[in-house]
Structure formats: structure tokens, C-alpha cells
Design an enzyme around this catalytic site. Structure first.
Site, mmCIF file in Angstrom:
data_model
loop_
_atom_site.group_PDB
_atom_site.id
_atom_site.type_symbol
_atom_site.label_atom_id
_atom_site.label_comp_id
_atom_site.label_asym_id
_atom_site.label_seq_id
_atom_site.Cartn_x
_atom_site.Cartn_y
_atom_site.Cartn_z
ATOM 1 C CG ASP A 20 -1.848 1.165 1.286
ATOM 2 O OD1 ASP A 20 -2.711 1.239 0.395
ATOM 3 O OD2 ASP A 20 -1.720 2.009 2.184
ATOM 4 C CD GLU A 55 -2.545 2.524 -3.354
ATOM 5 O OE1 GLU A 55 -3.419 3.378 -3.547
ATOM 6 O OE2 GLU A 55 -1.827 2.524 -2.347
#
Length: 645
Positions: free
Chosen positions: A325, A378
Site C-alpha cells: 500500500d 499501489e
């Protein structure tokens, strides 16, 4: 000393037991110990035949460290640990402490008398929030997924179909008759596996399961980097869920957050009275958007900690992939900061050199130990070579989310169809960069929260048009090169925005527009998996060819997806207007009959039933630079998939 003065009582802690060798200490302090979970934290063991628990924690700036817990009435002084040389690690063995005991580390700092009770950074289990103690536990479990583990490399290959179902465990399905509680890991296992198989998804991606104090963070503010959240059960219960999915041929990806962590007192922040895990300077160590702390990747022991967390999930929980993330916030020193609010690197640039080195090491180690997994970034900027090997100068990820595609595509679909001809480039621009990285096309949770509304809510027009648009969006997504990701609820057109504290709107499936949408996604997955041209060359320019990308006046596109075999070629034609196009000519590479594999406007999906009666014969009339062509009826707001033969 007076002979009548009593000697101080012997410590109940033994110091003759250590799981840490001299090599462990060296590697930890060097930043290259990637299995701390086997050595640190709390481990059930024995000393001279006496069972108990060996404790250890890194607190180099502590004056004293004690283990407090349910076994000693949370006494702050009765069970001291001892420092292990100059490593910064404190350790000791406490007889009689058994599985299930609650504990924390009471740390007295050298810094101005600071003292605090901390949860175990390497704890395997923590109390169910809002309680914050760690729990002595083990990872004993009898796995039944040997067949999957042996063959998973084929399913995780970049040449394989990846249709990823993104799931938040707490809200996928709840039990309304039992105070709206979430399902446990074990309750989720059969329900989720059956549904994923029914829908044809290949992978499940869980929003972070790592322990987190604030439920509303969805796990993205982690405190327990080695512990699945106890909200839904024990570590063994989560293993059971992963095992169950594996035995039914479903890969499991976990979201992992090595970028930042929350400021909760029991967590990593200001751990030993100093900024141990985070940078001391707020210009480097504090995230202005999320009000969280940023890991100090320049500290060797922090790298060991984070690398061990990654390897822990791959080793102990048989995880098939880690989606990292907030990579962009990690890479840039000036991320979300104004001038003067950040510190340049040693060359004067804004790149976080230490974070870059960490991400490269992470990917190298993950693929070295588990070459059959995938790591996914991401990353929302144009940072080069995110999914290219480290030896070529890349970051070493296997895949990268295509955030640009997600943004451009949703912006396009929000337009009233009468205006779409002016925004045609939002559909076609992606092909200028689509093979620069190995992409995942995400329609993720981020697009259906914080007032953004649901996917179906973004679509314009009447109810019929909204559902037709959403079916078209999914068809266009599956036509594009790249792996696919859908957030839960999108697959049946959930009406309301996602809420983490209640179940998905499963009740809407009683309505044909929703059940038809669900059926459409299931059939897209079926064809995507069964047709090699739709996935084997997802990351290779040879797998894609425009037929016509310039027909903005009618807002249509046509393209070919290909494999190494010409017989596999699939034609996709998309009509982005509510107007039926009759006798629309599309060039094709060969003659004969082209059968319809999929038509998003079919009655079974909730459409109007316009189509080509199952297919069309190619005429020996050239079009779009090809020797043959099809005269097709393009249904309104539709995607057609056709194949010769």
C-alpha cells in the site's frame, strides 16, 4: 552488611534461555535478518524441563524493561528482562507462562523518566480491540494445501488469468440476526470460497488483516505486523480460511502497509522513549494526510522488522501475494508536503533513497524465497520501472496498479453519452503506456468510499442505462490488457456507497438488474479464464492490436486480443452510446464465422436483447486495413466479444 539483613529475592525470570544466536544479533543490527518472528517476541519453550515463555524486545534506549501480564497481576517490576550485549534487545525466560497469557512490555526509558506499556511488535496475537495486550500464542496448524502450494506458480504467473476479488472481511457478509456481527474467519471460509468459485474469480485480495486499533482504518493503520486481527478469530482460524481457499483453487493476496503506522500509545510510536521506528524529524517521520508516523528505512533494525513481517505472511500463512500500500508516499520525500516541509536526499532530490533500497530488497528476498508469488505495488505516479527487475534498475515488483486507467475510465463513464465523443482519448490514451509496466486494472474500494458513491451511482442516465453502462465498463475492463481487480459489491451493482460497519447489499440480488449484473461478471470471468488471448500476453504488446480507436463520432472502439496462436484471437467491440448501431463494419484478420462469446446486452444480464443472433459471417471486404470485415449490430451501451470458428 549486617548478617541479619535479608538478601533480595531471586528474580522469577531466567536468563539461561535465548533463541537469539550471535549471528541473529549481527544480522538484526545489520538490517538483514528476515525471520525475526522465529526468534523475537514471545515463544513457548522450556528451560531444564520447565515449560514457559521466552520473551524478547528491541528497546535500545531503555533503562529497564519488564514483562507485565495476566500471570503477574500486571506488576511493573516483578519480571525484568536483561539486555543482550549492545544489540538493543532485552530478553528473558519466564517459567509457567502458558499459551493464552496476556502480556505487554513495560519500558522505562533513559529519556527523562519516560515509561510506557507497549504491545509486542512481533506478537503473534493481540487482544480484540479496543483492548491492547498481546497474547502468548503459537502457530501450530496442519495445512491441507500441499497440492495448491506445488502448483500455484502456474496460477500466479504473469501469463495466467488474474481476476481478483477485493474483500474487506468485516463487511463482506454479516449476521444481522446476531447484532449485525461480522463473520469469523472459519465462518467466512466456506461462504467466500463457494461464492468466488461460482463467480469465477481466481484470486481473493484482503484489505489488511493485520491487527489495527481503529476499525475505520480498514487495517491500513497497523499495529500488529505479525498478527491477524483477533476480531474474527485466532491465527489458526485465519490459516483455516487461507487453507480452505487454497484447497478450492483460489489464490490469496494480502494488503501490507510498510509505509506508515498509527500513533496509538501501545503501538510502535515513540517506542522506548525515542523515535525508534520513525524519523525524529516530523518533516520525514510524520504523514500530514493520515496523521501517522513514517518508518525510518535508514535504520537497519527497522528494515529487519519490516522484511521479517513480509516474509512472515509468505512463510507462515502460505500467502500467494502481497499488495504493498501507498508506495508513492514511500518513494517521495515531498509527498503531500509543501516547500520547506520536507528534507531533500543527500543529492538534493526528492526521492527517498532509503525507501527505494528497502523496496528493492523486499522484492528480491520475496521472489528469492517464494518465486511463485507476486508482489503488487499501489503506486499512483509515473515512477519508472516499478514492475521491472532490480538488476535492470527497477523496483522489482511483479505488478503495479494502473491508477491512471482507473481515474480516466471512471471520468469517461461519468459523462453523459452525448458528450463522450469529446472525451474519447480517455479510453485510448492508456495504450500509449500500457506495456511500460505489468499492470493490474483496479476498480477498488478507494472508488466507492468517502462520498464518491457506488460504481453504479457514478453511471449516468436511467436505471436501465446505468446498469448497461456498468456492464459495459466491466466488459471494456476485461477487454484491456492487464490483470483485473473488482471490489466486493461492484460485481452485482451495489447501490449505496460501501460502509465498513454493515454487510453488502445482498438483498438486491432479488432484482433482475442486479442478478443479471452478477451473472455478467461471472461470464466475463469464465471467458477471460478460458480464452488464452485475453490473458496470456497481458504484459506483452504482441497481445493487443487496435482495429479502430479513432471513431470518436460514434463513441465506439474495436480491438483484437491475441495469444501466440492466431486461432485464439478475440475481437472486442464496445459501443459507449445508447444508440443501436446497425451494419457497423469492423475489419477482422480472417474470414468465416465469428461467434459471439459475450454480449453485455443479452437478456440474461438484464439487457434489451439486441445482438447478432449468436455471431456473424466475415465478408471478403477489407476494412481497417484487414482483408475481411464483419457487419455487426452493436447494441446500445454494450460490449461484444467475438471469436472466429
Amino acid at each position: 552488611m549486617s548478617p541479619n539483613l535479608a538478601s533480595p529475592p531471586a528474580s522469577p525470570v531466567r536468563y539461561d534461555v535465548s533463541l537469539l544466536t550471535a549471528d541473529d544479533l549481527y544480522l538484526f543490527n545489520e538490517g538483514s535478518h528476515y525471520r525475526l518472528h522465529d526468534k523475537m517476541g514471545a515463544h513457548l519453550t522450556e528451560s531444564s524441563g520447565t515449560p514457559g515463555t521466552a520473551f524478547s524486545v528491541w528497546a535500545p534506549n531503555a533503562r529497564n524493561v519488564y514483562v507485565i501480564g495476566s500471570f503477574n497481576g500486571w506488576d511493573h517490576t516483578s519480571h525484568p528482562l536483561r539486555p543482550r550485549g549492545s544489540s538493543g534487545i532485552w530478553e528473558g525466560f519466564i517459567p509457567g507462562v502458558a499459551k493464552g497469557a496476556l502480556y505487554k512490555f513495560h519500558i522505562e526509558s533513559r529519556n527523562a523518566g519516560f515509561h510506557v506499556d507497549k504491545a509486542d511488535p512481533v506478537g503473534l496475537l493481540h487482544e480484540k480491540p479496543p483492548r491492547t495486550a498481546s497474547v502468548v500464542w503459537d502457530l501450530d496448524y496442519q495445512w491441507g494445501d500441499a497440492d495448491w502450494m506445488q502448483k500455484r506458480g502456474e496460477r500466479n504467473s504473469l501469463r495466467a488469468a488474474h481476476s481478483i476479488y477485493e474483500v474487506h472481511l468485516g463487511s463482506w457478509m454479516r449476521v444481522p440476526e446476531d447484532q449485525n456481527r461480522s463473520l469469523t474467519y472459519r465462518e467466512t471460509a466456506p461462504r467466500l470460497a463457494e461464492y468466488v468459485v461460482q463467480m469465477g474469480f481466481t484470486h481473493v485480495e484482503f484489505l489488511p488483516v493485520m491487527e489495527h486499533p481503529f476499525y475505520g482504518s480498514w487495517g491500513y493503520q497497523t499495529t500488529g505486523y505479525f498478527a491477524p486481527t483477533s476480531r474474527y478469530g485466532s491465527p489458526q482460524d485465519f490459516m483455516y480460511l487461507v487453507d480452505y481457499l487454497h484447497q478450492r483453487g483460489i489464490a490469496v493476496i494480502l494488503d501490507w502497509v510498510p509505509s506508515h503506522f498509527p500513533s496509538d500509545e501501545h503501538g510502535l510510536a515513540y517506542f522506548d522513549g525515542t523515535h525508534l521506528y520513525e524519523h525524529a524529524d516530523a518533516r520525514q517521520g510524520f504523514h500530514p494526510d493520515w496523521k501517522t508516523y513514517i518508518f525510518n528505512y535508514g535504520r537497519s533494525e527497522v528494515r529487519s522488522f519490516l522484511m521479517s513481517s513480509a516474509m512472515f505472511w509468505l512463510d507462515k500463512y502460505h500467502i500467494d501475494g502481497l499488495r504493498v500500500d501507498a508506495v508513492a508516499s514511500t518513494l517521495y520525500l515531498d509527498y503531500s508536503r509543501k516547500a520547506g516541509e520536507w528534507i531533500p536526499n543527500k543529492f538534493g532530490g526528492r526521492e527517498n533513497l532509503e525507501a527505494i533500497d528497502f523496496l528493492r530488497r523486499f522484492n528480491q528476498e520475496a521472489y528469492k524465497e517464494h518465486p511463485e508469488i507476486q508482489t503488487i505495488a499501489e503506486e499512483s505516479t509515473s515512477w519508472p520501472m516499478v514492475s521491472r527487475p532490480v538488476y535492470l534498475g527497477g523496483l522489482g515488483f511483479g505488478l503495479k496498479w494502473d491508477m491512471g486507467w482507473m481515474h480516466d475510465t471512471l471520468e469517461y463513464f461519468k459523462q453523459d453519452p452525448i458528450h463522450r465523443k469529446y472525451h474519447h482519448s480517455k479510453l485510448t490514451f492508456r495504450m500509449l503506456y500500457s506495456f511500460q509496466e505489468n499492470f493490474v486494472l483496479p476498480l477498488s474500494h478507494d472508488e466507492v468510499v468517502h462520498g464518491k458513491g457506488s460504481l453504479i451511482g457514478k453511471m449516468p442516465g436511467s436505471e436501465r442505462d446505468r446498469f448497461a453502462n456498468l456492464r459495459l465498463l466491466f466488459g471494456y475492463m476485461y477487454a484491456q490488457p492487464g490483470k483485473k481487480l473488482l471490489f466486493m459489491g461492484d460485481e452485482f451493482g451495489q447501490v449505496r456507497e460501501w460502509a465498513n460497519d454493515t454487510s453488502l447489499e445482498w438483498d438486491v440480488l432479488q432484482y433482475q438488474v442486479h442478478s443479471g449484473m452478477q451473472n455478467w461478471v461471472a461470464q466475463l470471468n469464465r471467458v477471460y479464464r478460458s480464452e488464452p488471448a485475453l490473458h496470456v500476453l497481458d504484459t506483452n504488446p504482441a497481445g493487443f492490436e487496435w482495429v479502430d480507436c479513432n471513431d470518436n463520432l460514434t463513441s465506439t472502439i474495436s480491438l483484437l486480443r491475441k495469444s501466440e496462436s492466431a486461432k485464439d484471437t478475440v475481437l472486442i467491440v464496445c459501443n459507449f452510446t445508447p444508440i443501436t448501431r446497425v451494419s457497423y463494419r469492423v475489419g477482422v484478420p480472417e474470414g468465416g464465422y465469428w461467434r459471439e462469446l459475450l454480449n453485455s446486452d443479452a437478456l440474461e444480464y438484464g439487457g434489451t436483447g439486441v445482438g447478432n443472433l449468436g455471431g456473424a459471417h466475415a465478408d471478403a471486404e477489407s476494412a481497417h486495413g484487414r482483408p475481411y470485415s464483419l457487419r455487426l449490430t452493436l447494441p446500445p451501451l454494450s460490449a461484444l466479444f467475438l471469436k472466429a470458428g
